[in-house]
Design a protein around this motif. Structure first.
Motif, PDB file in Angstrom:
ATOM      1  N   TYR A  94     -10.643  37.459 -34.183  1.00  0.00           N
ATOM      2  CA  TYR A  94      -9.808  36.576 -33.365  1.00  0.00           C
ATOM      3  C   TYR A  94     -10.372  35.169 -33.207  1.00  0.00           C
ATOM      4  N   CYS A  95     -11.628  35.038 -32.765  1.00  0.00           N
ATOM      5  CA  CYS A  95     -12.186  33.705 -32.545  1.00  0.00           C
ATOM      6  C   CYS A  95     -13.708  33.753 -32.579  1.00  0.00           C
ATOM      7  N   ILE A  96     -14.302  32.566 -32.717  1.00  0.00           N
ATOM      8  CA  ILE A  96     -15.760  32.411 -32.708  1.00  0.00           C
ATOM      9  C   ILE A  96     -16.078  31.227 -31.802  1.00  0.00           C
ATOM     10  N   ASP A  97     -16.852  31.474 -30.736  1.00  0.00           N
ATOM     11  CA  ASP A  97     -17.277  30.422 -29.806  1.00  0.00           C
ATOM     12  C   ASP A  97     -18.692  29.995 -30.172  1.00  0.00           C
ATOM     13  N   VAL A  98     -18.919  28.679 -30.183  1.00  0.00           N
ATOM     14  CA  VAL A  98     -20.210  28.137 -30.624  1.00  0.00           C
ATOM     15  C   VAL A  98     -20.818  27.268 -29.525  1.00  0.00           C
ATOM     16  N   TYR A  99     -22.110  27.489 -29.259  1.00  0.00           N
ATOM     17  CA  TYR A  99     -22.851  26.717 -28.262  1.00  0.00           C
ATOM     18  C   TYR A  99     -24.162  26.246 -28.898  1.00  0.00           C
ATOM     19  N   SER A 100     -24.608  25.049 -28.529  1.00  0.00           N
ATOM     20  CA  SER A 100     -25.802  24.488 -29.162  1.00  0.00           C
ATOM     21  C   SER A 100     -26.817  24.011 -28.139  1.00  0.00           C
ATOM     22  N   ASN A 101     -28.085  24.041 -28.563  1.00  0.00           N
ATOM     23  CA  ASN A 101     -29.198  23.488 -27.797  1.00  0.00           C
ATOM     24  C   ASN A 101     -30.244  23.055 -28.811  1.00  0.00           C
ATOM     25  N   PHE A 102     -30.177  21.786 -29.217  1.00  0.00           N
ATOM     26  CA  PHE A 102     -31.091  21.302 -30.247  1.00  0.00           C
ATOM     27  C   PHE A 102     -32.465  20.942 -29.693  1.00  0.00           C
ATOM     28  N   ALA A 103     -32.602  20.901 -28.362  1.00  0.00           N
ATOM     29  CA  ALA A 103     -33.891  20.561 -27.767  1.00  0.00           C
ATOM     30  C   ALA A 103     -34.923  21.667 -27.983  1.00  0.00           C
ATOM     31  N   GLY A 104     -34.453  22.912 -28.122  1.00  0.00           N
ATOM     32  CA  GLY A 104     -35.374  24.015 -28.361  1.00  0.00           C
ATOM     33  C   GLY A 104     -36.051  24.551 -27.123  1.00  0.00           C
ATOM     34  N   VAL A 105     -35.650  24.091 -25.943  1.00  0.00           N
ATOM     35  CA  VAL A 105     -36.212  24.584 -24.684  1.00  0.00           C
ATOM     36  C   VAL A 105     -35.076  24.831 -23.705  1.00  0.00           C
ATOM     37  N   GLY A 106     -35.330  25.700 -22.729  1.00  0.00           N
ATOM     38  CA  GLY A 106     -34.340  25.938 -21.684  1.00  0.00           C
ATOM     39  C   GLY A 106     -33.139  26.729 -22.164  1.00  0.00           C
ATOM     40  N   ASP A 107     -32.196  26.908 -21.223  1.00  0.00           N
ATOM     41  CA  ASP A 107     -30.991  27.697 -21.507  1.00  0.00           C
ATOM     42  C   ASP A 107     -29.728  26.843 -21.553  1.00  0.00           C
ATOM     43  N   ASN A 108     -29.892  25.550 -21.708  1.00  0.00           N
ATOM     44  CA  ASN A 108     -28.742  24.661 -21.669  1.00  0.00           C
ATOM     45  C   ASN A 108     -28.046  24.609 -23.028  1.00  0.00           C
ATOM     46  N   TYR A 109     -27.350  25.691 -23.350  1.00  0.00           N
ATOM     47  CA  TYR A 109     -26.552  25.739 -24.577  1.00  0.00           C
ATOM     48  C   TYR A 109     -25.145  25.255 -24.228  1.00  0.00           C
ATOM     49  N   ALA A 110     -24.778  24.105 -24.783  1.00  0.00           N
ATOM     50  CA  ALA A 110     -23.502  23.461 -24.459  1.00  0.00           C
ATOM     51  C   ALA A 110     -22.466  23.748 -25.536  1.00  0.00           C
ATOM     52  N   PRO A 111     -21.179  23.732 -25.179  1.00  0.00           N
ATOM     53  CA  PRO A 111     -20.138  23.933 -26.198  1.00  0.00           C
ATOM     54  C   PRO A 111     -20.313  22.962 -27.362  1.00  0.00           C
ATOM     55  N   PHE A 112     -20.181  23.474 -28.576  1.00  0.00           N
ATOM     56  CA  PHE A 112     -20.389  22.663 -29.779  1.00  0.00           C
ATOM     57  C   PHE A 112     -19.159  22.717 -30.684  1.00  0.00           C
ATOM     58  N   PRO A 113     -18.690  21.593 -31.242  1.00  0.00           N
ATOM     59  CA  PRO A 113     -19.230  20.243 -31.083  1.00  0.00           C
ATOM     60  C   PRO A 113     -18.890  19.589 -29.745  1.00  0.00           C
ATOM     61  N   ASP A 114     -17.911  20.158 -29.024  1.00  0.00           N
ATOM     62  CA  ASP A 114     -17.582  19.674 -27.685  1.00  0.00           C
ATOM     63  C   ASP A 114     -16.751  20.746 -26.993  1.00  0.00           C
ATOM     64  N   SER A 115     -16.377  20.471 -25.739  1.00  0.00           N
ATOM     65  CA  SER A 115     -15.681  21.484 -24.939  1.00  0.00           C
ATOM     66  C   SER A 115     -14.262  21.743 -25.415  1.00  0.00           C
ATOM     67  N   GLN A 116     -13.723  20.896 -26.277  1.00  0.00           N
ATOM     68  CA  GLN A 116     -12.362  21.084 -26.785  1.00  0.00           C
ATOM     69  C   GLN A 116     -12.327  21.854 -28.097  1.00  0.00           C
ATOM     70  N   ARG A 117     -13.438  21.846 -28.830  1.00  0.00           N
ATOM     71  CA  ARG A 117     -13.421  22.417 -30.180  1.00  0.00           C
ATOM     72  C   ARG A 117     -14.458  23.521 -30.401  1.00  0.00           C
ATOM     73  N   PHE A 118     -15.102  23.995 -29.331  1.00  0.00           N
ATOM     74  CA  PHE A 118     -16.155  24.998 -29.502  1.00  0.00           C
ATOM     75  C   PHE A 118     -15.593  26.359 -29.893  1.00  0.00           C
ATOM     76  N   ARG A 119     -14.336  26.626 -29.555  1.00  0.00           N
ATOM     77  CA  ARG A 119     -13.715  27.914 -29.901  1.00  0.00           C
ATOM     78  C   ARG A 119     -12.901  27.743 -31.176  1.00  0.00           C
ATOM     79  N   VAL A 120     -13.313  28.457 -32.224  1.00  0.00           N
ATOM     80  CA  VAL A 120     -12.631  28.394 -33.516  1.00  0.00           C
ATOM     81  C   VAL A 120     -11.816  29.664 -33.679  1.00  0.00           C
ATOM     82  N   LEU A 121     -10.491  29.533 -33.711  1.00  0.00           N
ATOM     83  CA  LEU A 121      -9.614  30.680 -33.908  1.00  0.00           C
ATOM     84  C   LEU A 121      -9.579  31.064 -35.381  1.00  0.00           C
ATOM     85  N   LEU A 122      -9.257  32.311 -35.653  1.00  0.00           N
ATOM     86  CA  LEU A 122      -9.279  32.818 -37.019  1.00  0.00           C
ATOM     87  C   LEU A 122      -8.527  31.921 -38.003  1.00  0.00           C
TER      88      LEU A 122
END
Length: 266
Positions: free
Chosen positions: A153-181
């Motif tokens: 159905y879909c794939i949600d993507v979150y990123s944290n390029f800093a390599g520390v902490g738990d701040n994984y933000a929607p990637f590439p942004d909050s409008q396009r982080f969910r990719v439907l099939l």
């Protein structure tokens, strides 16, 4: 695997995460043209790209519990899967009940897709994936991506390029982080996932911005040299280019009418 083949195989799936997720992920790799996961070994430190990667949760009492990441690739991502079901499944069962017909024991999955409960399931899966990130051994770097997939159905993507902490933000942004099939039919979307599997740091917006800045600086340097060669003074050229850049910024941010400066240049 072509996208039509992938879609035909997975758009009808639902309600059986444990049975489907391994097949879905290997087919997804084939669609992207990236290697399939390796076989799991008896040593988690050697399992750099596997299904069911084992991690240990420390409960603080000297005992640990084992969790398993659905798909893990070191330096790339932690991926957790769920599987919802379509509203149609629920409607069919309700209609059969009205007619007094027995209902077959259909698989309902975690929740009906698009509902508030389904959103909660997807958020819970994200939190579960973050827990796996925290449970990785200290010797392994935190991956730049966390992924949550509703199989078929879909794939949600979150990123944290800093390599520390738990701040994984929607990637590439909050409008396009969910990719439907169906969006996987877009070659550019597939290329983004290919990089996520093979060279995720290339997706870092900071690196992209730095690359663009270097290219722009080179273009400005060449333009400046051309204007100076045309007998315009150095200070005049610098002031002119600064004014042009500011005006372009003003146009992009709609401080002045759209395309007004671009139209003047044309």
């Amino acid at each position: 695997m072509t996208y039509p083949e992938f879609e035909a195989r997975w758009q009808v799936s639902g309600g059986a995460e444990r049975a489907n997720y391994g097949l879905f992920l290997t087919d997804f790799c084939d669609l992207l043209g990236v290697p399939r996961p390796d076989a799991t070994t008896d040593d988690p430190t050697q399992d750099a790209y596997v299904l069911e990667r084992a991690v240990t949760f420390d409960n603080g009492a000297g005992k640990g519990t084992t969790g398993r990441i659905d798909l893990y690739k070191r330096d790339c991502f932690v991926l957790e899967t769920k599987q919802g079901t379509t509203k149609r499944t629920t409607e069919v069962q309700a209609e059969r009940a009205k007619l007094g017909l027995s209902n077959p024991k259909l698989r309902k999955g975690h929740a009906v897709r698009g509902t508030a409960t389904w959103q909660q399931v997807m958020e819970s899966a994200r939190q579960q994936a973050l827990g796996y990130v925290r449970a990785l051994p200290a010797s392994e770097p935190r991956p730049p991506f966390v992924i949550v997939a509703d199989v078929g159905y879909c794939i949600d993507v979150y990123s944290n390029f800093a390599g520390v902490g738990d701040n994984y933000a929607p990637f590439p942004d909050s409008q396009r982080f969910r990719v439907l099939l169906p969006e996987l039919a877009d070659e550019k979307i597939r290329e983004r996932f290919q990089l996520l599997f093979t060279d995720p740091q290339r997706l870092d917006p900071a690196r992209l911005a730095a690359k663009v800045t270097r290219e722009l600086a080179g273009q400005l340097a060449r333009l400046s040299a051309q204007l100076e060669q045309a007998n315009h003074g150095t200070e005049v050229v610098a002031t002119f280019l600064m004014r042009c850049l500011f005006t372009m910024f003003a146009e992009d941010t709609e401080l002045i009418p759209a395309d007004s400066f671009k139209g003047l240049l044309a």
